[in-house]
Design an enzyme around this catalytic site. Structure first.
Site, PDB file in Angstrom:
ATOM      1  N   GLY A 239       0.798  -1.213   0.000  1.00 57.90           N
ATOM      2  CA  GLY A 239       0.000   0.000   0.000  1.00 57.90           C
ATOM      3  C   GLY A 239       0.835   1.269   0.000  1.00 57.90           C
ATOM      4  N   HIS A 240       0.134   2.390  -0.110  1.00 56.26           N
ATOM      5  CA  HIS A 240       0.826   3.673  -0.226  1.00 56.26           C
ATOM      6  C   HIS A 240       1.575   4.045   1.050  1.00 56.26           C
ATOM      7  CE1 HIS A 240      -3.271   5.724   0.905  1.00 56.26           C
ATOM      8  NE2 HIS A 240      -2.771   5.051   1.905  1.00 56.26           N
TER       9      HIS A 240
END
Length: 351
Positions: A239-240
């Site tokens: 994920g970011h």
């Protein structure tokens, strides 16, 4: 598969081993202990397979130092499995492609592509992007604008490198990898969701390998990082704003939420689920199908279960769970006995 050919004596020197038998035997391939034959080399580490290694048809066997293995041609090394992997790199080098730019490739005029590169069919390279010397970009890959790809990388078919990401040297990206897609970030108002800005970048450092169909999201703000020498299996989602350290190993189907930090030298099993804002400290090992709650700090050690717990505790709890059906029957039996005692006590009082 490409193959080379080396003498036993040459391979022994490459892995700093000591050979016994005919050092002039030529080895062409690596193979499993049970299937190896002439011209092939295998290995054994576990003592219970020493007898099988003594009877193998392989031309040579890698064995632990001072192991009781009677194979006529063998190489003694400290770590046979590691030596086997190193020899496999020698005997089966990766396929090299001559420098070429396929006629169907589309390369922006402002892109800086080194001379010694291979660019396959239907590759697209965007504005102001760079590709280093010795890199292979295979068919169907899309390289966005302002992307930097280092030297000696192998980008397999249908990889997407979105705008502004950075790929280090000797990186391997397998088919279907997506680097730099928007992270999953939204803000809700009274009736709907609004996209939170996803304007950061992704940095993939040197010697990283990403498995097929793995996705690494760009940071919302700042960067998502995959550290030097890290190896990630197929179908993993990062994920970011994650920061994954150096020499981390992550197995397939693991999902890592945003803003997770995994420090150097961690091992993550398959299908592990990470909540957001977790820190995994250097040296932690997380077993397959574990679940890590948001905000948790995972200290060095071996962890398992949902939610994760030290492995010894997980084993004890699992042992108790396995006994639940038996315990249920015991409880039913005890209830019946209590009822009988209560009836007997009541009869005695009535008398």
């Amino acid at each position: 598969m490409n193959t080379a050919e080396k003498r036993v004596s040459e391979l022994s020197a490459q892995v700093r081993g000591r050979f016994f038998g005919d050092g002039n035997i030529m080895i062409r391939r690596v193979a499993g202990l049970d299937s190896a034959g002439e011209g092939e080399i295998s290995y054994v580490e576990d003592e219970k397979f020493f007898e099988a290694a003594s009877q193998t048809k392989a031309s040579c066997v890698l064995v632990p130092e001072s192991a009781d293995v009677k194979a006529p041609c063998r190489i003694e090394v400290k770590k046979p499995k590691l030596a086997f992997a190193l020899i496999a790199e020698i005997l089966h080098p990766p396929k090299k492609r001559e420098p070429e730019i396929h006629s169907t490739a589309i390369i922006a005029d402002s892109a800086d592509v080194a001379l010694q590169v291979f660019i396959g069919a239907f590759v697209c390279i965007g504005e102001n992007s760079t590709v280093g010397s010795g890199t292979q970009i295979r068919s169907g890959t899309k390289v966005g604008d302002n992307v930097n790809v280092g030297n000696d990388c192998v980008i397999h078919p249908n990889v997407f490198l979105e705008d502004g990401v950075t790929i280090g040297d000797r990186v391997i990206l397998h088919a279907g990898v997506v680097v730099g897609a928007d992270g999953f970030g939204y803000v809700r108002d009274d009736v709907s969701y609004h996209k939170f800005p996803q304007v950061g970048t992704v940095v993939i450092e040197d010697d990283v390998e990403l498995g097929a169909n793995t996705c690494v999201d760009r940071a919302a703000l700042g960067r998502t990082r995959i550290g030097r020498g890290t190896k990630i299996d197929n179908l993993v989602h990062v994920g970011h704003n994650c920061d994954i350290g150096e020499r981390v190993v992550i197995a397939a189907q693991t999902g890592i939420s945003g803003s997770v930090t995994i420090e150097d030298d961690c091992v993550i099993g398959g299908q592990v689920g990470f909540g957001d804002h977790i820190r995994v400290q250097s040296g932690a090992v997380i077993g397959s199908k574990a679940g890590v709650l948001p905000g948790k700090i995972v200290r060095p050690g071996v962890w398992w279960g949902i939610p994760i717990q030290p492995l010894d505790e997980y084993k004890r709890l699992n042992a108790h769970i396995q006994r639940l059906p038996h315990t249920r029957e015991e409880v039913k039996e005890l209830r019946e006995r209590v009822k009988e005692l209560e009836r007997a006590l009541l009869q005695n009082r009535e008398r």
